[in-house]
Design a protein around this motif. Sequence first.
Motif, PDB file in Angstrom:
ATOM      1  N   TYR A   9       0.988  -1.454  -0.405  1.00 28.90           N
ATOM      2  CA  TYR A   9       0.040   0.125  -0.140  1.00 28.90           C
ATOM      3  C   TYR A   9       0.993   1.168   0.284  1.00 28.90           C
ATOM      4  CZ  TYR A   9       0.650   0.391   4.846  1.00 28.90           C
ATOM      5  OH  TYR A   9       1.390   0.474   6.102  1.00 28.90           O
ATOM      6  N   ASP A  10       0.457   1.986  -0.521  1.00 30.21           N
ATOM      7  CA  ASP A  10       1.194   3.505  -0.485  1.00 30.21           C
ATOM      8  C   ASP A  10       0.963   4.053   1.138  1.00 30.21           C
ATOM      9  OD1 ASP A  10       1.311   3.976  -3.262  1.00 30.21           O
ATOM     10  OD2 ASP A  10      -0.478   4.763  -3.186  1.00 30.21           O
ATOM     11  N   ALA A  11       2.494   4.181   1.460  1.00 30.80           N
ATOM     12  CA  ALA A  11       2.751   4.331   2.722  1.00 30.80           C
ATOM     13  C   ALA A  11       2.862   5.911   2.903  1.00 30.80           C
ATOM     14  CB  ALA A  11       3.318   3.818   3.256  1.00 30.80           C
ATOM     15  N   PRO A  12       2.320   6.545   3.402  1.00 31.86           N
ATOM     16  CA  PRO A  12       2.118   8.390   3.768  1.00 31.86           C
ATOM     17  C   PRO A  12       3.691   8.552   4.440  1.00 31.86           C
ATOM     18  CG  PRO A  12      -0.001   7.602   4.163  1.00 31.86           C
ATOM     19  CD  PRO A  12       0.731   7.041   4.138  1.00 31.86           C
ATOM     20  N   GLY A  13       3.674   8.031   5.361  1.00 28.48           N
ATOM     21  CA  GLY A  13       4.765   7.896   6.125  1.00 28.48           C
ATOM     22  C   GLY A  13       4.355   8.901   7.499  1.00 28.48           C
ATOM     23  N   LYS A  14       3.222   9.266   7.971  1.00 21.86           N
ATOM     24  CA  LYS A  14       3.166  10.200   9.546  1.00 21.86           C
ATOM     25  C   LYS A  14       3.619   9.548  10.115  1.00 21.86           C
ATOM     26  CE  LYS A  14      -0.186  12.389   7.004  1.00 21.86           C
ATOM     27  NZ  LYS A  14      -1.693  12.098   6.274  1.00 21.86           N
ATOM     28  N   GLU A  15       3.058   9.362  11.665  1.00 20.11           N
ATOM     29  CA  GLU A  15       3.421   8.715  12.695  1.00 20.11           C
ATOM     30  C   GLU A  15       2.690   7.741  13.173  1.00 20.11           C
ATOM     31  OE1 GLU A  15       4.868  10.135  15.722  1.00 20.11           O
ATOM     32  OE2 GLU A  15       5.800  12.241  14.314  1.00 20.11           O
ATOM     33  N   ALA A  16       1.584   7.038  13.007  1.00 23.48           N
ATOM     34  CA  ALA A  16       0.510   6.493  13.070  1.00 23.48           C
ATOM     35  C   ALA A  16      -0.075   5.478  11.487  1.00 23.48           C
ATOM     36  CB  ALA A  16      -0.762   7.181  13.019  1.00 23.48           C
ATOM     37  N   PRO A  31      -3.812  -4.574  18.646  1.00 25.96           N
ATOM     38  CA  PRO A  31      -4.677  -3.909  17.469  1.00 25.96           C
ATOM     39  C   PRO A  31      -3.842  -2.177  17.229  1.00 25.96           C
ATOM     40  CG  PRO A  31      -5.749  -5.228  18.298  1.00 25.96           C
ATOM     41  CD  PRO A  31      -4.565  -5.085  19.660  1.00 25.96           C
ATOM     42  N   VAL A  32      -3.673  -2.342  15.918  1.00 22.13           N
ATOM     43  CA  VAL A  32      -3.665  -0.606  15.555  1.00 22.13           C
ATOM     44  C   VAL A  32      -5.277   0.079  16.617  1.00 22.13           C
ATOM     45  CG1 VAL A  32      -2.283  -0.405  13.785  1.00 22.13           C
ATOM     46  CG2 VAL A  32      -4.960  -0.502  13.150  1.00 22.13           C
ATOM     47  N   ALA A  33      -6.522  -0.457  16.170  1.00 25.61           N
ATOM     48  CA  ALA A  33      -7.136   0.492  16.815  1.00 25.61           C
ATOM     49  C   ALA A  33      -7.127   0.586  18.004  1.00 25.61           C
ATOM     50  CB  ALA A  33      -8.592  -0.766  16.949  1.00 25.61           C
ATOM     51  N   GLY A  34      -6.010   0.194  19.139  1.00 19.99           N
ATOM     52  CA  GLY A  34      -5.901   0.194  20.234  1.00 19.99           C
ATOM     53  C   GLY A  34      -4.904   0.801  21.429  1.00 19.99           C
ATOM     54  N   THR A  35      -4.061   0.470  22.138  1.00 20.77           N
ATOM     55  CA  THR A  35      -2.594   1.003  22.549  1.00 20.77           C
ATOM     56  C   THR A  35      -2.430  -0.703  23.465  1.00 20.77           C
ATOM     57  OG1 THR A  35      -3.532   2.133  25.252  1.00 20.77           O
ATOM     58  CG2 THR A  35      -3.807   3.654  22.752  1.00 20.77           C
ATOM     59  N   LEU A  36      -1.287  -0.174  23.751  1.00 19.14           N
ATOM     60  CA  LEU A  36      -0.749  -1.357  25.130  1.00 19.14           C
ATOM     61  C   LEU A  36      -0.460  -1.120  26.490  1.00 19.14           C
ATOM     62  CD1 LEU A  36       1.747  -3.504  25.111  1.00 19.14           C
ATOM     63  CD2 LEU A  36       3.528  -2.452  24.410  1.00 19.14           C
ATOM     64  N   ASP A  37      -1.454  -1.811  26.552  1.00 17.06           N
ATOM     65  CA  ASP A  37      -1.417  -1.522  28.690  1.00 17.06           C
ATOM     66  C   ASP A  37       0.462  -2.041  29.563  1.00 17.06           C
ATOM     67  OD1 ASP A  37      -1.166  -2.261  30.730  1.00 17.06           O
ATOM     68  OD2 ASP A  37      -3.880  -2.354  30.541  1.00 17.06           O
ATOM     69  N   HIS A  82      -9.056  -3.781  13.695  1.00 16.04           N
ATOM     70  CA  HIS A  82      -9.064  -4.452  14.784  1.00 16.04           C
ATOM     71  C   HIS A  82      -8.118  -5.489  14.853  1.00 16.04           C
ATOM     72  CE1 HIS A  82     -11.969  -2.080  16.579  1.00 16.04           C
ATOM     73  NE2 HIS A  82     -11.718  -2.207  17.988  1.00 16.04           N
ATOM     74  N   ARG A  83      -8.047  -6.212  13.074  1.00 10.39           N
ATOM     75  CA  ARG A  83      -7.290  -7.451  12.341  1.00 10.39           C
ATOM     76  C   ARG A  83      -5.381  -6.434  12.479  1.00 10.39           C
ATOM     77  NH1 ARG A  83     -10.053  -8.664   7.134  1.00 10.39           N
ATOM     78  NH2 ARG A  83      -8.531 -10.906   7.361  1.00 10.39           N
ATOM     79  N   VAL A  84      -5.595  -5.320  12.235  1.00  7.07           N
ATOM     80  CA  VAL A  84      -3.870  -4.665  11.931  1.00  7.07           C
ATOM     81  C   VAL A  84      -3.668  -4.579  13.308  1.00  7.07           C
ATOM     82  CG1 VAL A  84      -2.593  -3.219  10.343  1.00  7.07           C
ATOM     83  CG2 VAL A  84      -5.388  -3.690   9.870  1.00  7.07           C
ATOM     84  N   LEU A  85      -2.087  -5.268  13.255  1.00  6.29           N
ATOM     85  CA  LEU A  85      -1.135  -5.197  14.949  1.00  6.29           C
ATOM     86  C   LEU A  85      -0.370  -4.809  14.608  1.00  6.29           C
ATOM     87  CD1 LEU A  85      -1.433  -8.901  14.966  1.00  6.29           C
ATOM     88  CD2 LEU A  85      -3.445  -7.107  15.709  1.00  6.29           C
ATOM     89  N   LYS A  86       0.217  -4.008  15.842  1.00  6.75           N
ATOM     90  CA  LYS A  86       1.328  -2.996  15.545  1.00  6.75           C
ATOM     91  C   LYS A  86       1.965  -4.122  16.428  1.00  6.75           C
ATOM     92  CE  LYS A  86      -0.399   0.442  18.832  1.00  6.75           C
ATOM     93  NZ  LYS A  86      -1.173   1.243  18.719  1.00  6.75           N
ATOM     94  N   SER A 129      -5.502  -1.681  25.034  1.00  7.52           N
ATOM     95  CA  SER A 129      -6.534  -1.063  26.156  1.00  7.52           C
ATOM     96  C   SER A 129      -7.785  -0.449  24.775  1.00  7.52           C
ATOM     97  CB  SER A 129      -5.871  -0.069  27.075  1.00  7.52           C
ATOM     98  OG  SER A 129      -4.822  -0.442  27.972  1.00  7.52           O
ATOM     99  N   PRO A 130      -8.945  -0.207  24.694  1.00  8.47           N
ATOM    100  CA  PRO A 130      -9.320   0.239  23.745  1.00  8.47           C
ATOM    101  C   PRO A 130      -8.745   1.537  22.974  1.00  8.47           C
ATOM    102  CG  PRO A 130     -10.526  -0.507  25.330  1.00  8.47           C
ATOM    103  CD  PRO A 130      -8.988  -0.837  25.968  1.00  8.47           C
TER     104      PRO A 130
END
Length: 158
Positions: free
Chosen positions: A24-31, A65-71, A45-49, A157-158
């Motif tokens: 995919y085209d990655a704009p390269g921001k921060e998210a 998941p990229v939809a959440g944050t690491l606890d 929820h299916r894409v993992l960071k 965490s959500p």
Amino acid sequence: MAGSATPATAALTHAGVAYSTHPYDAPGKEAYGTEAAEALGLDPHRVLKTLVAEVDGTPVLAMVPVAGTLDLKALAAARGGKRAVMADAARAQRLTGYVVGGIAPLGTRQALPVVIDLSVAEHATVYCSAGRRGLQVELAPDDLLAATHGELAEIASP
């Protein structure tokens, strides 16, 4: 797919794991993970960071998941430690051999323990970085767990 080989995809191929790559085209921001989900039209929820953290000073890869944050407290508990902190970008890149935004859980410069959020079990397949910005790999959660020699734990965490 020509030109998509990375240390991560080579590790999957060597392990005999079925996977597919998705450029995919990655704009390269921060998210970066959110960008990947949006560019590929995927449920975040299916894409993992893949994040590099340290539990009591020991490096570990955490996949959420990229939809959440690491606890971080949950990560420390999952690894039997007292305290977890995020590694800075330079350390993450040195440990993994990948650039931030393209850190994969496989084919890292240094073998690191991997903890994957339990939510992966809710999906037939999940996506994670294939080892460079603009390239995701899709595979079954059980295959991801086996290939990374990872452990499942509730660390998001959500």
